[in-house]
Design a protein around this motif. Structure first.
Motif, PDB file in Angstrom:
ATOM      1  N   ARG A   1       0.852  -1.182   0.000  1.00 20.63           N
ATOM      2  CA  ARG A   1       0.000   0.000   0.000  1.00 20.63           C
ATOM      3  C   ARG A   1       0.888   1.232   0.000  1.00 20.63           C
ATOM      4  O   ARG A   1       1.772   1.366   0.845  1.00 20.63           O
ATOM      5  CB  ARG A   1      -0.915  -0.006   1.224  1.00 20.63           C
TER       6      ARG A   1
ATOM      7  N   HIS B   1      -2.519   5.638  -0.186  1.00 23.45           N
ATOM      8  CA  HIS B   1      -3.579   4.759   0.340  1.00 23.45           C
ATOM      9  C   HIS B   1      -4.656   5.541   1.074  1.00 23.45           C
ATOM     10  O   HIS B   1      -5.856   5.350   0.808  1.00 23.45           O
ATOM     11  CB  HIS B   1      -2.940   3.728   1.274  1.00 23.45           C
TER      12      HIS B   1
ATOM     13  N   SER C   1     -11.696   0.355  -5.713  1.00 22.08           N
ATOM     14  CA  SER C   1     -11.962  -0.108  -4.350  1.00 22.08           C
ATOM     15  C   SER C   1     -13.463  -0.261  -4.117  1.00 22.08           C
ATOM     16  O   SER C   1     -13.925  -1.263  -3.557  1.00 22.08           O
ATOM     17  CB  SER C   1     -11.368   0.870  -3.336  1.00 22.08           C
TER      18      SER C   1
ATOM     19  N   ARG D   1     -12.085 -12.361   1.764  1.00 19.31           N
ATOM     20  CA  ARG D   1     -11.556 -11.395   2.740  1.00 19.31           C
ATOM     21  C   ARG D   1     -10.204 -11.952   3.186  1.00 19.31           C
ATOM     22  O   ARG D   1     -10.117 -13.079   3.668  1.00 19.31           O
ATOM     23  CB  ARG D   1     -12.487 -11.245   3.938  1.00 19.31           C
TER      24      ARG D   1
ATOM     25  N   ASP E   1      -1.950  -5.756  -0.449  1.00 22.61           N
ATOM     26  CA  ASP E   1      -3.169  -6.419  -0.889  1.00 22.61           C
ATOM     27  C   ASP E   1      -2.883  -7.238  -2.145  1.00 22.61           C
ATOM     28  O   ASP E   1      -1.937  -6.967  -2.884  1.00 22.61           O
ATOM     29  CB  ASP E   1      -4.259  -5.380  -1.194  1.00 22.61           C
TER      30      ASP E   1
ATOM     31  N   TYR F   1      -7.869  -2.940  -1.351  1.00 21.81           N
ATOM     32  CA  TYR F   1      -8.394  -2.670  -0.004  1.00 21.81           C
ATOM     33  C   TYR F   1      -9.782  -2.055  -0.109  1.00 21.81           C
ATOM     34  O   TYR F   1     -10.008  -1.099  -0.863  1.00 21.81           O
ATOM     35  CB  TYR F   1      -7.473  -1.733   0.754  1.00 21.81           C
TER      36      TYR F   1
ATOM     37  N   HIS G   1     -11.908   0.194   1.525  1.00 31.42           N
ATOM     38  CA  HIS G   1     -11.771   1.244   2.550  1.00 31.42           C
ATOM     39  C   HIS G   1     -13.031   1.419   3.385  1.00 31.42           C
ATOM     40  O   HIS G   1     -12.941   1.768   4.574  1.00 31.42           O
ATOM     41  CB  HIS G   1     -11.415   2.576   1.877  1.00 31.42           C
TER      42      HIS G   1
ATOM     43  N   SER H   1      -9.143  -6.108   3.499  1.00 34.38           N
ATOM     44  CA  SER H   1      -8.466  -6.436   2.254  1.00 34.38           C
ATOM     45  C   SER H   1      -9.328  -7.448   1.514  1.00 34.38           C
ATOM     46  O   SER H   1      -9.657  -8.514   2.049  1.00 34.38           O
ATOM     47  CB  SER H   1      -7.082  -7.028   2.536  1.00 34.38           C
TER      48      SER H   1
END
Length: 801
Positions: A460, A464, A662, A720, A727, A749, A751, A756
């Motif tokens: 990351r 990030h 994401s 997960r 990641d 990821y 967020h 992750s």
């Protein structure tokens, strides 16, 4: 020489000979290869001849593995000795990041079935290659199936095996002209004119001219490349085995044994192009004078890595030209807009990739599609913008100089950029946009404070948290995204609906509606995950991935029918997208004609947003209440200004595609080139849920076989991962105990769910929710759990509003 063949292959190097062989092997005997001089009289005769199964693109690595398997077969079939020395190979790393990358790459190769490699310590590497110094090295990767061949013998083996199967090889006969006819092509040569249905440009150093004969500008250029062969090295002479092929990534060199001497090849940083308009016709067996000043730095590092070289002389210098594409991968396949004209060019590693290229192109020509997913070397991955000579010079030079330089997943390379910038590029830059590239277009990745620089990393990065803040702002309020990097095709004409209905596997949307539409190839694998808009006036839109514009347009053109017109709107239309719970309020504030509340989920209509007439669709890749607004390219600045003003009272932010990636993972939304590729089927990827089985469509027969056989062995799941500071990104292996059961298709990821996440194609037997598995992330084993799809808003109530 006959006056007609089904296929004429132009070029007698390893690629042309391989194409000829594979056409004959698959049953087309009426095929000929035409060579201006003699076989190998180009790059093939002076190539170093190294072979190895590893490549950063897993699909190309698989084709390289095929080539290696094929070599012993063509030797036996032809009776021609190819001088195969399977010595094994080492790839060495000398920095922590590079060593970490090698450990990660090792796991990627496991994912795609290359099992004959392993990580080795510096001590073991030096035992395997005793003339190599281990100073400054941290570790390496060993591969069993690496070595080298005799290049001239290998070309003649392909050609001889092809002739035994009925193919024809014609030497000393230069092609002068190519003229397209109703039936195919007239190939005008020094010895007469040959008519054919298909012509293959395997011209190598002359590919540019052979393209121009047909009105095609291929994005290729030759560059000079050095290697040398030493006199006998006493330390080698004392060994009772051949030292392995060895790549020193930090030293920019590769080596292999040559009798009792050493061949040392150099990918120098100071590149030199040559004959960018194509090699002279009378060039062939010549070499350039070595340029020691240009390779001095890399040469010194090579002598430091192999100290035994200090005491021996150099027997032979080779400074010859090889042809490169902008990304270093081949240019293969049917050239868009030139029916019957096929490219087999820019195969920089011809003896390593030539077998796979020949196989794929022959399958494509004969069966309509290659067996493997070859998009990474498809000629249609470039558009007309790549014909620019400065673009070609910058990008081919960048690839060559970075041949052994690590490129990070989050790293943006500068060559050939910025090229296409839409009307708000300057405004977004002033707002902090950090740019990436899709095809020829600059696209915003995220918005950062002035002076921010992202650190390239396998983990990351320092961006990030910036991306995380954008994600949360969209989920909690509203975000504005530049979606100019979506492809848009307009389909019209009296037979538009019937044509679309045959091309797409899904039902077509009703007027004013939108539908997700899988498109299949003839063998039942995916050709697109597209979206169809029905504007209700006889016009339809197909939207998809911007970088697939030429690729998809070729498919549409190849299946065109009377009464249908398909127009690529990529130079005319752009757009912006609103996403988030406050997006309706922003749109209502900006509308001057239209009803946002009346536009239901997956609906579309024409609306006025401020002064701009927009084609509006209610959908969102982010999985939120959202709207896509498409407008003329010249209107996007006015549209953005209107929406920013309307969003000011709602705390609207602008965000980029890193956040969108994401957000879509949190919804388990697949994307092309990751979850969806032409190597996968609708059943594997879950796209079969959109198929209308009651109608006829391209690929139906194969898709029905999959459906009737039951659920495929592999299915797409969401994981997960218990990851730390890194990641999954794609092609990492997934394990159930000691058994490899699949691989990651994409990851990142989440967020807004604080986890992750990854999507993976795994064995059905291990796909149950709650199954505990293992995934390697940057080479480190991490626990992963199968979870229900769409960890954010699993019922989809938010985006339905």
């Amino acid at each position: 020489m006959k006056s007609h063949y089904r296929v004429v292959v132009i070029g007698g190097g390893v690629v042309g000979a391989s194409v000829l062989y594979h056409l004959a092997k698959l049953g087309w005997r009426d095929v000929a290869l035409v060579e201006r001089s003699v076989l190998t009289a180009g790059s093939s005769w002076h190539a170093a001849g190294g072979i190895h199964a590893l490549n950063a693109d897993p699909n190309i690595a698989a084709l390289q593995a095929y080539t290696i398997d094929l070599l012993s077969e063509i030797e036996e079939e032809s009776g021609q000795n190819i001088g195969l020395h399977m010595t094994g190979g080492l790839t060495m790393a000398g920095t922590p990041d590079r060593w970490e990358w090698l450990q990660s790459a090792y796991r990627t190769f496991q994912s795609i079935g290359i099992e004959d490699c392993r990580l080795v310590s510096v001590e073991e590497a030096v035992e395997l290659n005793p003339i190599m110094s281990g100073d400054g090295l941290l570790g390496g990767m060993w591969a069993d199936r690496e070595g080298y061949i005799d290049t001239t013998g290998t070309v003649h083996a392909y050609a001889t095996a092809a002739k035994k199967r009925g193919a024809t090889v014609i030497e000393h006969n230069r092609v002068l002209e190519l003229n397209q006819t109703l039936e195919g092509w007239d190939v005008v040569t020094e010895k007469g004119t040959i008519s054919c249905e298909h012509v293959v440009n395997a011209g190598g150093l002359w590919a540019k001219q052979v393209g121009r004969m047909a009105g095609i500008e291929l994005p290729v250029s030759p560059l000079k490349h050095h290697y040398f062969v030493t006199d006998t090295v006493p330390e080698l002479a004392e060994l009772d085995f051949e030292v392995p092929m060895t790549v020193d990534l930090e030293g920019f060199t590769y080596t292999r044994q040559d009798q009792k001497g050493l061949l040392v090849g150099i990918y120098e940083q100071n590149t030199e192009h040559w004959a960018m308009d194509g090699a002279p016709w009378d060039y062939g067996m010549e070499l350039f004078q070595e340029q020691l000043d240009r390779i001095e730095h890399e040469l010194m590092m090579g002598y430091s890595r192999y100290p035994a070289l200090e005491n021996v002389g150099i027997k032979t210098w080779v400074n010859g030209a090889f042809t490169f594409s902008p990304d270093g991968n081949p240019l293969v396949g049917p050239v868009p807009g030139k029916r019957g004209y096929w490219s087999a060019c820019a195969v920089m590693a011809g003896f390593l990739q030539g077998g796979g290229v020949g196989k794929s192109l022959a399958e494509w020509m004969i069966h309509g599609e290659p067996e493997a997913d070859v998009y990474g070397m498809d000629v249609a991955r470039y558009g007309i913008w790549a014909e620019n000579k400065q673009y070609i010079k910058e990008t081919t030079g960048q690839f060559y100089s970075r041949r052994f330089v690590m490129t990070y997943p989050n790293e943006q390379l500068p060559a050939g950029r910025p090229l296409k910038m839409n009307g708000i590029y300057g405004d977004l830059s002033a707002a902090g946009a950090v740019w990436g590239q899709s095809w020829d277009l600059e696209v915003p990745l995220y918005f950062a404070p002035q002076g921010f620089e992202e650190t390239p990393s396998l983990r990351r990065s320092n961006a990030h948290d910036i991306v995380g803040n954008e994600c949360r702002a969209v989920r909690e309020g509203v975000g504005l995204l530049d979606i100019s990097a979506f492809s848009r095709f307009e389909v019209s004409g009296p037979n538009a609906a019937a044509w679309l209905d045959r091309l797409m596997a899904s039902k077509l949307p009703a007027p004013g509606r939108i539908k997700l539409a899988p498109m299949l190839g003839h063998v039942g694998r995916l050709k697109g995950d597209l979206t169809i808009f029905n504007w209700g006036d006889g016009r339809y839109w197909i939207t998809g991935s911007y970088y697939l514009r030429a690729w998809h347009m070729r498919w549409f053109s190849d299946h065109m029918e009377d009464g249908v017109s398909v127009r690529d709107l990529g130079e005319e239309m752009v757009g912006l997208s609103l996403a988030g719970p406050k997006s309706r309020a922003v749109l209502e504030a900006a509308l001057t004609d239209g009803d946002a509340d009346a536009l239901k989920f997956m609906g579309c209509a024409q609306m006025d947003v401020g002064l701009v007439r927009c084609a509006v669709g209610r959908l969102s890749v982010a999985g939120e209440l959202g709207y896509e607004m498409h407008c003329r390219a010249g209107d996007i600045k006015a549209l953005r200004d209107t929406l920013l003003a309307a969003g000011a009272d709602h705390g609207m932010i602008e965000y980029g595609f890193n956040a969108l990636l994401s957000l879509r993972l949190e919804k388990s939304f697949g994307i092309w080139s990751a979850e969806f590729t032409q190597g996968y089927t609708p059943g594997q990827t879950g796209m079969d849920r959109w198929i209308d089985w009651s109608k006829d469509f391209i690929g139906k027969e194969a898709a029905l076989k999959e459906r009737d056989a039951g659920t495929p062995d592999k299915v797409l799941v969401t994981l997960r991962i218990d990851a730390e500071e890194a990641d999954a990104s794609g092609y990492e292996p997934v394990w159930a105990g000691e058994d490899k059961i699949g691989f990651i298709t994409s990851g990142g990821y989440g967020h807004c769910v604080g986890a992750s996440l990854a999507m993976a194609l795994i064995d059905k037997a291990h796909a149950a929710e709650g199954a505990v598995l293992t995934v390697h992330v940057v080479g480190v084993a991490r626990q992963a759990t199968v979870i229900a799809p769409s960890p954010y808003d699993p019922e989809g109530t938010v985006m339905r509003g």
